[in-house]
Motif scaffolding. Structure first.
Motif, PDB file in Angstrom:
ATOM      1  N   ILE A   1      -4.114   2.640  22.683  1.00  0.00           N
ATOM      2  CA  ILE A   1      -3.758   1.254  23.031  1.00  0.00           C
ATOM      3  C   ILE A   1      -2.533   0.816  22.238  1.00  0.00           C
ATOM      4  CG2 ILE A   1      -4.524  -1.152  22.894  1.00  0.00           C
ATOM      5  CD1 ILE A   1      -7.396  -0.075  23.373  1.00  0.00           C
ATOM      6  N   TYR A   2      -2.555   1.037  20.927  1.00  0.00           N
ATOM      7  CA  TYR A   2      -1.441   0.606  20.088  1.00  0.00           C
ATOM      8  C   TYR A   2      -0.160   1.363  20.426  1.00  0.00           C
ATOM      9  CZ  TYR A   2      -4.166  -2.385  16.955  1.00  0.00           C
ATOM     10  OH  TYR A   2      -4.919  -3.406  16.427  1.00  0.00           O
ATOM     11  N   HIS A   3      -0.289   2.624  20.815  1.00  0.00           N
ATOM     12  CA  HIS A   3       0.890   3.413  21.177  1.00  0.00           C
ATOM     13  C   HIS A   3       1.610   2.803  22.378  1.00  0.00           C
ATOM     14  CE1 HIS A   3       3.473   6.848  21.907  1.00  0.00           C
ATOM     15  NE2 HIS A   3       2.998   6.946  23.137  1.00  0.00           N
ATOM     16  N   GLN A   4       0.851   2.246  23.305  1.00  0.00           N
ATOM     17  CA  GLN A   4       1.463   1.672  24.506  1.00  0.00           C
ATOM     18  C   GLN A   4       2.054   0.289  24.257  1.00  0.00           C
ATOM     19  OE1 GLN A   4      -0.640   2.497  28.377  1.00  0.00           O
ATOM     20  NE2 GLN A   4      -2.252   3.250  27.018  1.00  0.00           N
ATOM     21  N   THR A   5       1.605  -0.391  23.198  1.00  0.00           N
ATOM     22  CA  THR A   5       2.145  -1.721  22.923  1.00  0.00           C
ATOM     23  C   THR A   5       3.388  -1.664  22.031  1.00  0.00           C
ATOM     24  OG1 THR A   5       0.669  -2.001  21.016  1.00  0.00           O
ATOM     25  CG2 THR A   5      -0.125  -2.781  23.149  1.00  0.00           C
ATOM     26  N   CYS A   6       3.481  -0.636  21.175  1.00  0.00           N
ATOM     27  CA  CYS A   6       4.678  -0.435  20.322  1.00  0.00           C
ATOM     28  C   CYS A   6       4.987  -1.672  19.485  1.00  0.00           C
ATOM     29  CB  CYS A   6       5.892  -0.074  21.173  1.00  0.00           C
ATOM     30  SG  CYS A   6       5.699   1.411  22.148  1.00  0.00           S
ATOM     31  N   LYS A   7       3.983  -2.306  18.931  1.00  0.00           N
ATOM     32  CA  LYS A   7       4.200  -3.533  18.170  1.00  0.00           C
ATOM     33  C   LYS A   7       3.859  -3.413  16.686  1.00  0.00           C
ATOM     34  CE  LYS A   7       5.475  -6.662  21.310  1.00  0.00           C
ATOM     35  NZ  LYS A   7       6.678  -7.510  21.165  1.00  0.00           N
ATOM     36  N   VAL A   8       2.968  -2.501  16.342  1.00  0.00           N
ATOM     37  CA  VAL A   8       2.434  -2.452  14.979  1.00  0.00           C
ATOM     38  C   VAL A   8       3.087  -1.309  14.216  1.00  0.00           C
ATOM     39  CG1 VAL A   8       0.334  -2.210  13.606  1.00  0.00           C
ATOM     40  CG2 VAL A   8       0.263  -3.425  15.789  1.00  0.00           C
ATOM     41  N   PRO A   9       3.633  -1.554  13.010  1.00  0.00           N
ATOM     42  CA  PRO A   9       4.273  -0.482  12.231  1.00  0.00           C
ATOM     43  C   PRO A   9       3.267   0.593  11.826  1.00  0.00           C
ATOM     44  CG  PRO A   9       4.083  -2.504  10.932  1.00  0.00           C
ATOM     45  CD  PRO A   9       3.713  -2.864  12.331  1.00  0.00           C
ATOM     46  N   PRO A  10       3.708   1.845  11.745  1.00  0.00           N
ATOM     47  CA  PRO A  10       2.775   2.964  11.498  1.00  0.00           C
ATOM     48  C   PRO A  10       1.974   2.848  10.212  1.00  0.00           C
ATOM     49  CG  PRO A  10       4.883   3.790  12.287  1.00  0.00           C
ATOM     50  CD  PRO A  10       5.071   2.324  12.044  1.00  0.00           C
ATOM     51  N   PHE A  11       2.561   2.254   9.151  1.00  0.00           N
ATOM     52  CA  PHE A  11       1.843   2.238   7.877  1.00  0.00           C
ATOM     53  C   PHE A  11       0.541   1.446   7.957  1.00  0.00           C
ATOM     54  CE2 PHE A  11       4.316  -1.690   7.520  1.00  0.00           C
ATOM     55  CZ  PHE A  11       3.415  -2.562   6.924  1.00  0.00           C
ATOM     56  N   VAL A  12       0.421   0.544   8.938  1.00  0.00           N
ATOM     57  CA  VAL A  12      -0.789  -0.277   9.069  1.00  0.00           C
ATOM     58  C   VAL A  12      -1.993   0.573   9.452  1.00  0.00           C
ATOM     59  CG1 VAL A  12      -1.819  -2.226  10.313  1.00  0.00           C
ATOM     60  CG2 VAL A  12       0.598  -2.276   9.695  1.00  0.00           C
ATOM     61  N   PHE A  13      -1.749   1.692  10.152  1.00  0.00           N
ATOM     62  CA  PHE A  13      -2.864   2.507  10.618  1.00  0.00           C
ATOM     63  C   PHE A  13      -3.587   3.198   9.467  1.00  0.00           C
ATOM     64  CE2 PHE A  13      -0.027   2.241  14.316  1.00  0.00           C
ATOM     65  CZ  PHE A  13      -0.921   1.648  15.198  1.00  0.00           C
ATOM     66  N   PHE A  14      -2.926   3.332   8.321  1.00  0.00           N
ATOM     67  CA  PHE A  14      -3.611   3.857   7.143  1.00  0.00           C
ATOM     68  C   PHE A  14      -4.780   2.960   6.771  1.00  0.00           C
ATOM     69  CE2 PHE A  14      -4.259   3.393   2.566  1.00  0.00           C
ATOM     70  CZ  PHE A  14      -4.660   4.676   2.229  1.00  0.00           C
ATOM     71  N   PHE A  15      -4.542   1.648   6.816  1.00  0.00           N
ATOM     72  CA  PHE A  15      -5.605   0.702   6.461  1.00  0.00           C
ATOM     73  C   PHE A  15      -6.718   0.730   7.500  1.00  0.00           C
ATOM     74  CE2 PHE A  15      -1.741  -0.769   4.422  1.00  0.00           C
ATOM     75  CZ  PHE A  15      -2.170  -1.027   3.134  1.00  0.00           C
ATOM     76  N   MET A  16      -6.357   0.901   8.761  1.00  0.00           N
ATOM     77  CA  MET A  16      -7.370   0.950   9.806  1.00  0.00           C
ATOM     78  C   MET A  16      -8.279   2.161   9.640  1.00  0.00           C
ATOM     79  SD  MET A  16      -6.878   1.060  13.940  1.00  0.00           S
ATOM     80  CE  MET A  16      -5.863  -0.398  14.008  1.00  0.00           C
ATOM     81  N   CYS A  17      -7.719   3.283   9.205  1.00  0.00           N
ATOM     82  CA  CYS A  17      -8.498   4.526   9.097  1.00  0.00           C
ATOM     83  C   CYS A  17      -9.259   4.637   7.779  1.00  0.00           C
ATOM     84  CB  CYS A  17      -7.567   5.737   9.216  1.00  0.00           C
ATOM     85  SG  CYS A  17      -6.786   5.930  10.810  1.00  0.00           S
ATOM     86  N   CYS A  18      -8.630   4.221   6.689  1.00  0.00           N
ATOM     87  CA  CYS A  18      -9.127   4.598   5.366  1.00  0.00           C
ATOM     88  C   CYS A  18      -9.612   3.447   4.496  1.00  0.00           C
ATOM     89  CB  CYS A  18      -8.025   5.343   4.598  1.00  0.00           C
ATOM     90  SG  CYS A  18      -7.337   6.755   5.489  1.00  0.00           S
TER      91      CYS A  18
END
Length: 364
Positions: free
Chosen positions: A68-85
């Motif tokens: 979903i996030y890949h298709q929106t292209c709005k959230v910087p990649p570093f944020v996904f660290f917090f989502m995962c870990c």
């Protein structure tokens, strides 16, 4: 396991289905999925197997969210660290507590991926499956209804809504035939009373006020009012009356435009978030209702005053509030402040018209 064991033993009257945690209060989809877990885990005795299954479910959920996030292209990649870990509470809900909330949300994120692929019929089918596991998915329903009306008009949306309704009837049929009132009153109980000792978001209130029906009605009124304001002022941006959504798209003054991924995701995520903000009570497992949507809500449409550092601070305070057990007046207040910040920036942040609509307006 005790609740679904009653169904396995031939009890289809929902009012007779009980477990150590109380009566069965989830729709039929929950029964079928946890019945599968009952057999896969040796009648619920193989805990390690159950945890492995939920670990896989966790990874699948992350994959669906990332798509979903890949298709929106709005959230910087570093944020996904917090989502995962960075969320102990979410990991606990999935792999330690084995709640049904993660199952419902995985199906919900699958339905959103189908909406993004313009597979609206299949998306509505998965959405209804998610509702059949836990009723909280209905918080996304106002946003989905708005999208269906935008895309298809009233008559075109009816078959999609029919898919949702028919699937609920089919899944609940064995229980509806046995005791329809019992099934509907238990599995879709909108007036269910929550225990004050488990609340995460209203700890600073007196218990008498928390339990009072007038307070519940006030929250419902605020919820519906804010949804209406967002529908009128933020989601509906064509310049026509919102009643134009009831028309067939080809008969509207503004030519129909394909919904963009960000229109779909922002409408659904915002609809759910408003519902969470005005919930009568939030329990610890409810965190997964909106945890994976928070980065999008904070980064996709940011107001100018909301810096990266402030957004990370909001995420951190929300995480801290959900990890405070038992909840305190301060943790509940902090959670509401963070919710208010997100709501404010959703209202004030830029919401650009699609380019094709801008061109139409300039031409006029």
């Amino acid at each position: 396991m005790a609740q679904v064991e009653g169904v396995i033993n031939g009890t289809y009257d929902y009012t007779q289905l009980q477990g150590d945690t109380g009566p069965l209060v989830y729709p039929a989809g929950f029964v079928y999925i946890f019945m599968g877990l009952y057999y896969a885990t040796g009648q619920g005795t193989d805990i390690r197997m159950a945890q492995n299954i939920f670990a896989v479910l966790y990874l699948v959920t992350l994959l669906l969210v990332f798509l979903i996030y890949h298709q929106t292209c709005k959230v910087p990649p570093f944020v996904f660290f917090f989502m995962c870990c960075a969320s102990y509470r979410v990991h606990s809900i999935f792999v330690l507590r084995l709640f049904n909330d993660p199952v419902a949300m995985a199906l919900l994120f699958l339905s959103i991926n189908l909406f993004l692929a313009q597979r609206w019929g299949w998306g509505c089918c998965c959405f209804s499956l998610a509702v059949s596991v836990k009723m909280n998915v209905l918080l996304f329903a106002p946003g989905l209804l708005f999208l269906l009306l935008t895309q298809f008009g009233f008559r075109g949306a009816l078959p999609k809504l029919g898919i949702c309704a028919v699937l609920q009837v089919v899944l609940g049929l064995p229980f509806l035939l046995e005791n329809p009132i019992g099934y509907l009153s238990r599995s879709f109980d909108l007036g269910r009373q929550f225990l004050f000792r488990w609340t995460v978001n209203w700890r600073f209130l007196p218990e008498a006020l928390f339990l009072h029906r007038a307070f519940h009605l006030a929250l419902l009124a605020a919820h519906l009012t804010l949804l209406l304001l967002f529908a009128l002022c933020r989601w509906h941006r064509t310049g026509e009356s919102i009643l134009s959504l009831l028309k067939d798209p080809s008969k509207r003054k503004v030519p129909p435009q394909p919904l963009t991924p960000n229109q779909i995701v922002s409408t659904l995520f915002t609809s759910n978030f408003i519902g969470v903000c005005f919930s009568r009570s939030l329990h610890y497992q409810f965190y997964v209702w909106y945890f994976h949507t928070l980065p999008y809500l904070l980064w996709a449409m940011p107001a100018h005053w909301l810096t990266h550092l402030l957004r990370l601070l909001v995420l951190g305070l929300i995480e801290l509030s959900w990890n405070t057990y038992p909840s305190t007046s301060c943790s509940s207040a902090a959670l509401h402040i963070c919710h208010a910040v997100i709501l404010l920036q959703l209202w004030l942040g830029p919401q650009p018209f699609p380019k094709n609509i801008q061109h139409i307006k300039k031409a006029h």
